[in-house]
Enzyme design. Structure first.
Site, PDB file in Angstrom:
ATOM      1  N   TYR A 183       9.363   7.735 -13.114  1.00 37.92           N
ATOM      2  CA  TYR A 183       8.070   7.046 -13.115  1.00 37.92           C
ATOM      3  C   TYR A 183       7.116   7.738 -12.135  1.00 37.92           C
ATOM      4  O   TYR A 183       7.382   7.808 -10.931  1.00 37.92           O
ATOM      5  CB  TYR A 183       8.212   5.553 -12.744  1.00 37.92           C
ATOM      6  CG  TYR A 183       8.983   4.722 -13.763  1.00 37.92           C
ATOM      7  CD1 TYR A 183       9.388   5.239 -14.991  1.00 37.92           C
ATOM      8  CD2 TYR A 183       9.301   3.394 -13.503  1.00 37.92           C
ATOM      9  CE1 TYR A 183      10.091   4.478 -15.912  1.00 37.92           C
ATOM     10  CE2 TYR A 183      10.005   2.616 -14.417  1.00 37.92           C
ATOM     11  CZ  TYR A 183      10.399   3.183 -15.623  1.00 37.92           C
ATOM     12  OH  TYR A 183      11.111   2.413 -16.528  1.00 37.92           O
ATOM     13  N   SER A 228       9.283  -3.701 -21.998  1.00 37.97           N
ATOM     14  CA  SER A 228       8.100  -3.812 -22.869  1.00 37.97           C
ATOM     15  C   SER A 228       8.069  -5.111 -23.668  1.00 37.97           C
ATOM     16  O   SER A 228       7.912  -5.097 -24.898  1.00 37.97           O
ATOM     17  CB  SER A 228       7.965  -2.601 -23.814  1.00 37.97           C
ATOM     18  OG  SER A 228       7.485  -1.485 -23.096  1.00 37.97           O
ATOM     19  N   ASN A 286       1.229 -13.831 -16.593  1.00 35.79           N
ATOM     20  CA  ASN A 286       2.522 -13.611 -17.253  1.00 35.79           C
ATOM     21  C   ASN A 286       3.651 -14.427 -16.616  1.00 35.79           C
ATOM     22  O   ASN A 286       4.586 -14.862 -17.300  1.00 35.79           O
ATOM     23  CB  ASN A 286       2.868 -12.122 -17.251  1.00 35.79           C
ATOM     24  CG  ASN A 286       1.821 -11.291 -17.983  1.00 35.79           C
ATOM     25  OD1 ASN A 286       0.886 -11.848 -18.564  1.00 35.79           O
ATOM     26  ND2 ASN A 286       1.950  -9.988 -17.951  1.00 35.79           N
ATOM     27  N   LEU A 337       5.747  -7.130 -23.999  1.00 36.80           N
ATOM     28  CA  LEU A 337       4.467  -7.303 -24.697  1.00 36.80           C
ATOM     29  C   LEU A 337       4.119  -6.066 -25.530  1.00 36.80           C
ATOM     30  O   LEU A 337       2.953  -5.852 -25.879  1.00 36.80           O
ATOM     31  CB  LEU A 337       3.345  -7.589 -23.685  1.00 36.80           C
ATOM     32  CG  LEU A 337       3.445  -8.937 -22.958  1.00 36.80           C
ATOM     33  CD1 LEU A 337       2.359  -9.070 -21.883  1.00 36.80           C
ATOM     34  CD2 LEU A 337       3.340 -10.107 -23.951  1.00 36.80           C
ATOM     35  N   ALA A 338       5.143  -5.259 -25.865  1.00 38.61           N
ATOM     36  CA  ALA A 338       4.929  -4.038 -26.662  1.00 38.61           C
ATOM     37  C   ALA A 338       3.786  -3.206 -26.073  1.00 38.61           C
ATOM     38  O   ALA A 338       2.840  -2.830 -26.778  1.00 38.61           O
ATOM     39  CB  ALA A 338       4.671  -4.395 -28.136  1.00 38.61           C
ATOM     40  N   GLY A 384       5.445  -6.168 -17.074  1.00 34.24           N
ATOM     41  CA  GLY A 384       4.584  -5.081 -16.628  1.00 34.24           C
ATOM     42  C   GLY A 384       3.200  -5.663 -16.455  1.00 34.24           C
ATOM     43  O   GLY A 384       2.822  -6.586 -17.185  1.00 34.24           O
ATOM     44  N   ARG A 425      -3.703   0.797 -21.130  1.00 37.78           N
ATOM     45  CA  ARG A 425      -2.641   1.820 -21.087  1.00 37.78           C
ATOM     46  C   ARG A 425      -2.880   2.934 -22.095  1.00 37.78           C
ATOM     47  O   ARG A 425      -2.628   4.090 -21.822  1.00 37.78           O
ATOM     48  CB  ARG A 425      -1.303   1.115 -21.340  1.00 37.78           C
ATOM     49  CG  ARG A 425      -0.124   2.028 -21.395  1.00 37.78           C
ATOM     50  CD  ARG A 425       1.167   1.254 -21.519  1.00 37.78           C
ATOM     51  NE  ARG A 425       1.470   0.506 -20.308  1.00 37.78           N
ATOM     52  CZ  ARG A 425       2.606  -0.153 -20.113  1.00 37.78           C
ATOM     53  NH1 ARG A 425       3.525  -0.171 -21.061  1.00 37.78           N
ATOM     54  NH2 ARG A 425       2.820  -0.821 -18.994  1.00 37.78           N
TER      55      ARG A 425
HETATM   56  P1  NDP Z   1       4.718  -4.783 -21.374  1.00 36.82           P
HETATM   57  O1  NDP Z   1       5.093  -4.515 -22.774  1.00 36.82           O
HETATM   58  O2  NDP Z   1       4.637  -6.198 -20.951  1.00 36.82           O
HETATM   59  O3  NDP Z   1       3.330  -4.032 -21.097  1.00 36.82           O
HETATM   60  C1  NDP Z   1       2.679  -4.204 -19.869  1.00 36.82           C
HETATM   61  C2  NDP Z   1       1.225  -3.774 -20.001  1.00 36.82           C
HETATM   62  O4  NDP Z   1       0.534  -4.630 -20.935  1.00 36.82           O
HETATM   63  C3  NDP Z   1       0.479  -3.932 -18.696  1.00 36.82           C
HETATM   64  O5  NDP Z   1       0.668  -2.847 -17.824  1.00 36.82           O
HETATM   65  C4  NDP Z   1      -0.951  -4.071 -19.186  1.00 36.82           C
HETATM   66  O6  NDP Z   1      -1.432  -2.797 -19.566  1.00 36.82           O
HETATM   67  C5  NDP Z   1      -0.751  -4.965 -20.433  1.00 36.82           C
HETATM   68  N1  NDP Z   1      -0.730  -6.383 -20.051  1.00 36.82           N
HETATM   69  C6  NDP Z   1       0.337  -7.069 -19.515  1.00 36.82           C
HETATM   70  N2  NDP Z   1      -0.010  -8.342 -19.255  1.00 36.82           N
HETATM   71  C7  NDP Z   1      -1.282  -8.486 -19.643  1.00 36.82           C
HETATM   72  C8  NDP Z   1      -2.174  -9.573 -19.611  1.00 36.82           C
HETATM   73  N3  NDP Z   1      -1.813 -10.761 -19.149  1.00 36.82           N
HETATM   74  N4  NDP Z   1      -3.433  -9.375 -20.092  1.00 36.82           N
HETATM   75  C9  NDP Z   1      -3.811  -8.163 -20.575  1.00 36.82           C
HETATM   76  N5  NDP Z   1      -3.016  -7.088 -20.609  1.00 36.82           N
HETATM   77  C10 NDP Z   1      -1.749  -7.237 -20.148  1.00 36.82           C
HETATM   78  O7  NDP Z   1       5.761  -4.127 -20.361  1.00 36.82           O
HETATM   79  P2  NDP Z   1       5.976  -2.580 -19.945  1.00 36.82           P
HETATM   80  O8  NDP Z   1       5.889  -1.689 -21.108  1.00 36.82           O
HETATM   81  O9  NDP Z   1       5.119  -2.300 -18.770  1.00 36.82           O
HETATM   82  O10 NDP Z   1       7.495  -2.646 -19.489  1.00 36.82           O
HETATM   83  C11 NDP Z   1       7.886  -3.475 -18.402  1.00 36.82           C
HETATM   84  C12 NDP Z   1       8.842  -2.726 -17.507  1.00 36.82           C
HETATM   85  O11 NDP Z   1      10.004  -2.363 -18.245  1.00 36.82           O
HETATM   86  C13 NDP Z   1       8.346  -1.395 -16.938  1.00 36.82           C
HETATM   87  O12 NDP Z   1       7.509  -1.555 -15.825  1.00 36.82           O
HETATM   88  C14 NDP Z   1       9.637  -0.717 -16.586  1.00 36.82           C
HETATM   89  O13 NDP Z   1      10.120  -1.232 -15.361  1.00 36.82           O
HETATM   90  C15 NDP Z   1      10.542  -1.141 -17.731  1.00 36.82           C
HETATM   91  N6  NDP Z   1      10.577  -0.101 -18.798  1.00 36.82           N
HETATM   92  C16 NDP Z   1      11.769   0.537 -19.019  1.00 36.82           C
HETATM   93  C17 NDP Z   1      11.899   1.495 -19.979  1.00 36.82           C
HETATM   94  C18 NDP Z   1      13.214   2.166 -20.200  1.00 36.82           C
HETATM   95  O14 NDP Z   1      13.284   3.164 -20.936  1.00 36.82           O
HETATM   96  N7  NDP Z   1      14.282   1.689 -19.592  1.00 36.82           N
HETATM   97  C19 NDP Z   1      10.741   1.916 -20.804  1.00 36.82           C
HETATM   98  C20 NDP Z   1       9.545   1.157 -20.515  1.00 36.82           C
HETATM   99  C21 NDP Z   1       9.487   0.186 -19.568  1.00 36.82           C
HETATM  100  P3  NDP Z   1      -2.988  -2.382 -19.481  1.00 36.82           P
HETATM  101  O15 NDP Z   1      -3.694  -3.321 -18.556  1.00 36.82           O
HETATM  102  O16 NDP Z   1      -2.970  -0.989 -19.010  1.00 36.82           O
HETATM  103  O17 NDP Z   1      -3.474  -2.487 -20.882  1.00 36.82           O
END
Ligand code: NDP
Length: 329
Positions: A54, A208, A297, A210-211, A287, A228
């Site tokens: 990361y 992920s 969230n 919330l995809a 996230g 993102r």
């Molecule tokens: P999500 O699918 O929940 O996406 C999070 C993103 O969605 C935020 O950064 C933001 O992006 C948007 N978002 C979230 N909440 C809100 C809200 N209330 N209102 C508006 N936009 C929102 O989770 P992540 O994809 O971030 O995954 C979570 C965690 O899982 C990661 O941090 C990591 O620790 C882990 N992970 C592990 C992986 C693996 O291969 N093992 C791969 C991916 C993640 P924005 O504001 O930029 O639009």
């Protein structure tokens, strides 16, 4: 906050946890990261997820600096790292003993902790024997550098092989897997891993939920500013989003949002609570790119009871993502 056992282990993780992928360093500096981590911790979150890859290690540095400043007792929270993509050289990537060992030491330095609570093999390495990986992880456990080890996006066969080898040689088996799990991505958790949950008590820290933000419905009129999918380094997410499958997800989210309004809850809470409904999920890693998103969230657990079996069926009708094997059953 509710706490769930990490599979059959005795460790109880908060059912909502917090991760730093994409956000720490690219979207949040250290002070914003600190605000989020404190908000999470104050709400009862006890697991913070990270990985060597990361922001090329910067995400762990930020988390480590925050952990040092906040001075939470070390026995009140868990922190993870993941090993696989440490650099370009052959010695710096994969799941051979050298990289697993070097990466663990580097993560401990960046996170400024004496041990990692959870340590994940970030992807399967088909060029290293699974036995070597299990032995390397067991070594780190014996040395007290990690407490639990697990996998991320391994196949059920690979995880089962790891359990078998651990049993055969009396080594520490994996405790958890970190798969993607959300309304659009269900196959591994709801079908492929079922026997591992039943037979081995595998835990899951799902990613992920919330995809990547699509399940907030904010992509309904295109890619929003500062989201993102505007980030250059994550162009692959934008390409996926613009594909026919990606646009299908946007349309389904729009319909799901209408349904969530009928229920009197937000689409964000519906999507996160839907993940929490699955008892094979040990923790949903949230996230967030701002503290306001995180605060919103963190309230998702309050609506789980609104997802009755009728509601879950209606969601399935709208999203049509139930694993095919269950439909054929
Ligand atoms: P999500 O699918 O929940 O996406 C999070 C993103 O969605 C935020 O950064 C933001 O992006 C948007 N978002 C979230 N909440 C809100 C809200 N209330 N209102 C508006 N936009 C929102 O989770 P992540 O994809 O971030 O995954 C979570 C965690 O899982 C990661 O941090 C990591 O620790 C882990 N992970 C592990 C992986 C693996 O291969 N093992 C791969 C991916 C993640 P924005 O504001 O930029 O639009």
């Amino acid at each position: 906050m509710n706490y769930r056992r990490l599979g059959k282990s005795g460790l109880k993780l908060s059912e909502l946890s917090f991760g730093s992928w994409v956000t720490f360093s690219s979207q949040m500096d250290e002070s914003a990261a600190a605000e989020c981590m404190k908000t999470a911790y104050d709400a009862g979150v006890n697991f913070f997820d990270n990985a060597e890859v990361y922001a090329s290690g910067k995400s762990e540095e930020i988390m480590g600096n925050v952990l040092k400043k906040v001075k939470w007792p070390r026995d009140t929270y868990c922190v993870s790292s993941k090993v696989f993509w440490g650099g370009e050289k052959p010695t710096q990537r994969g799941l051979h003993t050298k990289h697993i060992t070097d990466a663990c030491h580097a993560a401990l330095r960046r996170l400024q902790v004496d041990y990692l609570d959870l340590y994940f093999c970030h992807r399967p390495d088909r060029q290293t024997p699974i036995e070597e990986t299990v032995r390397a992880m067991d070594n780190l456990v014996q040395q007290g550098k990690i407490l639990y080890w697990g996998t991320s996006e391994w196949s059920a066969d690979e995880i089962r092989a790891a359990y078998g080898l651990a049993r055969q040689y009396n080594l520490m088996p994996p405790t958890m897997e970190q798969p993607q799990y959300n309304l659009f991505h269900r196959e591994k958790v709801e079908w492929e891993y079922l026997r591992l949950f039943q037979d081995e008590g595998l835990g899951t820290t799902i990613w992920s939920p919330l995809a990547s933000g699509v399940l907030t419905n904010k992509y309904k009129d295109g890619i929003p500013k500062e989201s993102r999918m505007t980030l250059e380094e994550y162009d692959f997410l934008k390409r996926r989003h613009e594909s026919p499958q990606g646009q299908d997800c946007v349309e389904k989210t729009r319909r799901l949002t209408e349904f969530s309004k009928e229920l009197g809850i937000s689409i964000i809470h519906l999507s996160l609570a839907w993940c929490l409904k699955n008892p094979d999920v040990s923790t949903v890693i949230l996230g967030a790119s701002s503290v306001d998103q995180l605060k919103e969230n963190l309230k998702a657990a309050d609506v789980v009871e609104k997802l009755t079996s009728d509601v879950m069926e209606r969601i399935d009708e709208i999203v049509q993502s139930k694993p095919k094997a269950w439909i054929d059953w």
